[in-house]
Motif scaffolding. Structure first.
Motif, mmCIF file in Angstrom:
data_model
loop_
_atom_site.group_PDB
_atom_site.id
_atom_site.type_symbol
_atom_site.label_atom_id
_atom_site.label_comp_id
_atom_site.label_asym_id
_atom_site.label_seq_id
_atom_site.Cartn_x
_atom_site.Cartn_y
_atom_site.Cartn_z
ATOM 1 N N PHE A 12 -11.676 -1.754 0.284
ATOM 2 C CA PHE A 12 -12.761 -0.967 -0.151
ATOM 3 C C PHE A 12 -12.358 -0.212 -1.460
ATOM 4 O O PHE A 12 -11.324 0.001 -1.460
ATOM 5 C CB PHE A 12 -13.687 -0.313 0.934
ATOM 6 C CG PHE A 12 -14.314 -0.923 1.922
ATOM 7 C CD1 PHE A 12 -15.650 -1.317 1.736
ATOM 8 C CD2 PHE A 12 -13.643 -1.813 3.070
ATOM 9 C CE1 PHE A 12 -16.272 -2.015 2.821
ATOM 10 C CE2 PHE A 12 -14.373 -2.378 3.980
ATOM 11 C CZ PHE A 12 -15.378 -2.741 3.750
ATOM 12 N N THR A 15 -12.222 6.118 -2.751
ATOM 13 C CA THR A 15 -13.351 7.194 -2.452
ATOM 14 C C THR A 15 -13.432 8.115 -3.870
ATOM 15 O O THR A 15 -12.254 8.026 -4.695
ATOM 16 C CB THR A 15 -13.268 8.101 -1.447
ATOM 17 O OG1 THR A 15 -11.813 8.715 -1.622
ATOM 18 C CG2 THR A 15 -13.412 7.375 -0.101
ATOM 19 N N THR A 67 -14.185 6.887 3.878
ATOM 20 C CA THR A 67 -13.752 5.316 3.740
ATOM 21 C C THR A 67 -14.540 4.643 4.783
ATOM 22 O O THR A 67 -15.245 3.379 4.772
ATOM 23 C CB THR A 67 -12.336 4.924 4.016
ATOM 24 O OG1 THR A 67 -11.865 5.487 5.308
ATOM 25 C CG2 THR A 67 -11.549 5.801 2.782
ATOM 26 N N GLN A 69 -17.604 5.291 5.993
ATOM 27 C CA GLN A 69 -18.838 5.325 5.691
ATOM 28 C C GLN A 69 -18.835 4.008 4.893
ATOM 29 O O GLN A 69 -20.209 3.313 4.979
ATOM 30 C CB GLN A 69 -19.579 6.749 4.970
ATOM 31 C CG GLN A 69 -19.337 7.615 5.692
ATOM 32 C CD GLN A 69 -20.139 7.542 7.254
ATOM 33 O OE1 GLN A 69 -21.294 7.049 7.035
ATOM 34 N NE2 GLN A 69 -19.727 8.166 8.118
ATOM 35 N N GLN A 70 -18.130 3.740 4.272
ATOM 36 C CA GLN A 70 -18.329 2.621 3.180
ATOM 37 C C GLN A 70 -18.075 1.430 3.901
ATOM 38 O O GLN A 70 -19.208 0.291 3.839
ATOM 39 C CB GLN A 70 -17.029 2.401 2.156
ATOM 40 C CG GLN A 70 -16.785 3.428 1.216
ATOM 41 C CD GLN A 70 -15.698 3.376 0.347
ATOM 42 O OE1 GLN A 70 -14.421 3.109 0.819
ATOM 43 N NE2 GLN A 70 -15.628 3.401 -0.995
ATOM 44 N N ALA A 74 -21.534 -1.482 4.692
ATOM 45 C CA ALA A 74 -21.310 -2.902 4.148
ATOM 46 C C ALA A 74 -22.491 -3.726 4.585
ATOM 47 O O ALA A 74 -22.323 -3.872 5.846
ATOM 48 C CB ALA A 74 -20.046 -3.353 4.362
ATOM 49 N N ARG A 106 -8.447 4.780 0.196
ATOM 50 C CA ARG A 106 -8.588 3.613 0.013
ATOM 51 C C ARG A 106 -8.690 3.087 1.534
ATOM 52 O O ARG A 106 -7.534 2.786 1.975
ATOM 53 C CB ARG A 106 -7.958 2.726 -0.893
ATOM 54 C CG ARG A 106 -8.414 1.449 -1.339
ATOM 55 C CD ARG A 106 -7.553 0.954 -2.504
ATOM 56 N NE ARG A 106 -8.349 -0.416 -3.017
ATOM 57 C CZ ARG A 106 -8.662 -0.596 -3.972
ATOM 58 N NH1 ARG A 106 -8.641 0.259 -5.000
ATOM 59 N NH2 ARG A 106 -9.363 -1.483 -4.376
#
Length: 148
Positions: A12, A15, A67, A69-70, A74, A106
């Motif tokens: 990902f 941040t 991270t 939360q990413q 998705a 990351r």
């Protein structure tokens, strides 16, 4: 299994920088009952050779959460928050987090293990400072329940 197996190996984006504040460290220390003076008193931390208060080891979760939360956001992950439990957490530090650090994280999904209709999703968040130097790797395992 509802979790997308193609997540394994996905990186990902980094941040946004997170500036570690002295009061945030103090608040976190109180919340986790970390009573060592290095977590709340700059003079105590400086006596140990640190420039400011030292965050308790689990503070890295604050940055790692950005991270995760990413991952949860998705659209193709197949992860349903209502069926998600944070099952395991590990940290591998190069150095402690200190107030004044500017950290970027990351996330990489490192594994998915199916079980029944659910899955365990393992990820590593590599946290670095403003110079790009490694601070901590935060490994998280999320337990995702399957469809009814």
């Amino acid at each position: 299994m509802s979790v997308n197996p193609e997540l394994v190996g996905r990186d990902f984006p980094p941040t946004a920088p997170y500036l570690v504040g002295r009061e945030k460290v103090r608040e976190f220390a109180r919340a986790v009952h970390a009573t060592d003076p290095q977590h709340t008193d700059p003079a105590a931390a400086q006596a140990l050779g640190y420039p400011d208060v030292v965050a308790p080891p689990t503070f890295a979760m604050v940055v790692q959460d950005l991270t995760l939360q990413q991952l949860l956001a998705a659209p193709d992950s197949g992860i349903v928050l209502e069926r998600t439990v944070h099952a395991e957490q590990r940290f591998r530090y190069t150095r402690p987090i200190v107030a004044g650090d500017e950290l970027v994280a990351r996330l990489t999904v490192t594994g998915i293990r199916a079980f029944g209709k659910g899955a365990m999703v393992t990820s590593d968040a590599e946290v670095t400072d403003r110079d790009g130097a490694h601070v901590v790797t935060a490994t998280s395992v999320l337990l995702i329940g399957g469809d009814e």
